[in-house]
Design a protein around this motif. Sequence first.
Motif, PDB file in Angstrom:
ATOM      1  N   ASP A   1      -3.105   3.932   7.160  1.00 26.45           N
ATOM      2  CA  ASP A   1      -2.633   5.306   7.331  1.00 26.45           C
ATOM      3  C   ASP A   1      -3.813   6.233   7.056  1.00 26.45           C
ATOM      4  O   ASP A   1      -4.168   6.481   5.897  1.00 26.45           O
TER       5      ASP A   1
ATOM      6  N   GLN B   1       0.088  -0.616   4.803  1.00 30.03           N
ATOM      7  CA  GLN B   1      -0.019  -0.246   6.212  1.00 30.03           C
ATOM      8  C   GLN B   1      -1.135   0.795   6.353  1.00 30.03           C
ATOM      9  O   GLN B   1      -1.185   1.751   5.583  1.00 30.03           O
TER      10      GLN B   1
ATOM     11  N   TYR C   1      -5.889   2.333   2.192  1.00 29.80           N
ATOM     12  CA  TYR C   1      -5.121   2.920   3.300  1.00 29.80           C
ATOM     13  C   TYR C   1      -5.972   3.067   4.554  1.00 29.80           C
ATOM     14  O   TYR C   1      -5.479   2.906   5.664  1.00 29.80           O
TER      15      TYR C   1
ATOM     16  N   LYS D   1      -3.021   9.399   4.823  1.00 28.14           N
ATOM     17  CA  LYS D   1      -2.917   9.090   3.397  1.00 28.14           C
ATOM     18  C   LYS D   1      -4.296   8.780   2.832  1.00 28.14           C
ATOM     19  O   LYS D   1      -4.622   9.186   1.713  1.00 28.14           O
TER      20      LYS D   1
END
Length: 129
Positions: free
Chosen positions: A114, A112, A105, A117
């Motif tokens: 992030d 995607q 992440y 996260k």
Amino acid sequence: MEEHSVYEICCMKRICKGCQWATGKRGMNDCAFCRTPTAENDDEKLALVRARVEKKDPEAIHFLGSRYVEGKFGLRKNMRRAVKLFTDAAELGSADALFSLGYSYKHGEGVQADKEKSAEFYKRAAMQG
């Protein structure tokens, strides 16, 4: 750590090189921990790993995911498949898989990017040790 030990894919255990050497000296060409015969090629290694994956072994699931990241054992690189396996292993309690998810992440590999996260997965991995 890898300087003094080897990772046995048959049982997903790290074995000290001294123990491995001692079993070889006795003429035993198998795992020093579980006594499974040593895999001779990538197909045999992959079969051993997949057998453990079918039994829901979180370390084996994470290990297989890592092979998809690296494109080893004759597998094509596939980050989405790796992230799926890391997720499965994390749900079964693998701290290493949580760390791998955090990395994925953070860098947007297979998912995607992030940062939030990523930080959560790193935190959960740290909490598990």
